[in-house]
Design a protein around this motif. Structure first.
Motif, PDB file in Angstrom:
ATOM      1  N   THR A 147       1.013  -1.072  -0.004  1.00 49.53           N
ATOM      2  CA  THR A 147      -0.023   0.002  -0.088  1.00 49.53           C
ATOM      3  C   THR A 147       0.788   1.430  -0.048  1.00 49.53           C
ATOM      4  N   THR A 160       0.622   5.395   0.339  1.00 53.18           N
ATOM      5  CA  THR A 160      -0.172   6.590   0.703  1.00 53.18           C
ATOM      6  C   THR A 160       0.523   7.872   0.770  1.00 53.18           C
ATOM      7  N   ASN A 161      -0.023   8.869  -0.200  1.00 53.54           N
ATOM      8  CA  ASN A 161       0.579  10.226  -0.311  1.00 53.54           C
ATOM      9  C   ASN A 161       1.981  10.110  -0.679  1.00 53.54           C
ATOM     10  N   CYS A 183      -1.718   7.346  -4.116  1.00 57.61           N
ATOM     11  CA  CYS A 183      -2.174   6.526  -3.296  1.00 57.61           C
ATOM     12  C   CYS A 183      -2.481   5.225  -4.055  1.00 57.61           C
ATOM     13  N   THR A 192      -3.254   0.730  -3.759  1.00 59.18           N
ATOM     14  CA  THR A 192      -3.311  -0.551  -2.979  1.00 59.18           C
ATOM     15  C   THR A 192      -3.142  -1.539  -3.816  1.00 59.18           C
ATOM     16  N   GLY A 212       5.679  10.225   2.049  1.00 55.66           N
ATOM     17  CA  GLY A 212       4.589   9.455   1.907  1.00 55.66           C
ATOM     18  C   GLY A 212       4.895   7.995   2.788  1.00 55.66           C
TER      19      GLY A 212
END
Length: 231
Positions: free
Chosen positions: A3, A5-6, A21, A23, A56
């Motif tokens: 994953t 994120t940012n 972002c 997954t 991130g």
């Protein structure tokens, strides 16, 4: 499994990824698409810890690896097959493969038995220098080296680029088997939309260093491809 994120990645002071972002589902193939220069290769390099000033969060199987150096990400279970293959031409086929084993968490430094079935030419020519192989054979060698690490996640950057059609079919079969038989999670940068539709479960389209669209591969319509891929 994986994953982001940012996520941001830079080359020096030049920002190449912005707010990514994404997954990646466990045990499936995720196809990464986009025009040239949109950040696809940079995304893989940033996952592997090969860009500058990364910001991130990256988590692997729930563990934050954002601050881990590249070799620790490899030991955590991520293998990377870059554009250009990155084999060592003066090393033999055997030495190139065993080099991948240095990231193996079991400490095994050998040519895995399963490679004999996946890459019969390579295992029949283990003492041949890597630099004497054809382009397609070198690509197979780069994938074999990655598999010697016994990874959980394999990052593949356009593995069929510039490869002769007969070898492309062999490489595509191996990629499919990585997921379907070996249960590996695969992040595949690929411009061949037909193969991506056959192989991937999910997709992400990059534009200007961002993820412009994601979805299940069955929702990857011609209209979406034309909107984001046509030059």
């Amino acid at each position: 499994m994986l994953t982001m994120t940012n996520l941001e990645g830079c080359y020096g002071r030049s920002r190449a990824l912005t707010g990514v972002c994404l997954t990646v589902p466990k045990g499936q193939i995720t196809g990464i698409m986009g025009r040239n220069g949109t950040g696809k290769t940079t995304l893989l390099k940033t996952i592997m810890g090969l860009t500058d000033n990364t910001q991130g969060t990256i988590t692997l199987d729930g563990k934050d690896i954002s601050a881990a150096p590249s070799h620790m990400r490899a030991r955590a279970g991520i293998a990377y097959v870059p554009q250009g293959r990155g084999i060592i031409p003066d090393f033999t086929v055997r030495e190139n493969i065993v080099m991948g084993g240095f990231a193996n968490r079991s400490g095994r430094r050998a040519v895995p038995e399963k490679l004999a079935e996946l890459f019969p030419y390579l295992t029949a020519n283990l003492d041949r220098p890597g630099g004497l192989l054809s382009g397609g054979q070198q690509q197979q060698l780069a994938i074999a080296r990655a598999l010697a690490a016994e990874p959980d996640v394999v990052l593949l950057d356009e593995p069929n680029e510039g490869i002769q059609p007969s070898v492309v079919e062999d490489i595509e079969r191996v990629i499919l088997r990585m997921s379907r038989e070996f249960g590996l999670t695969v992040v595949l940068v690929e411009q061949n939309i037909g193969f991506l539709r056959r192989a991937a479960s999910t997709f992400a389209i990059m534009e200007k260093g961002r993820v412009a669209q994601t979805g299940r591969v069955e929702d990857l319509t011609d209209a979406i491809v034309d909107r984001h891929m046509t030059i």
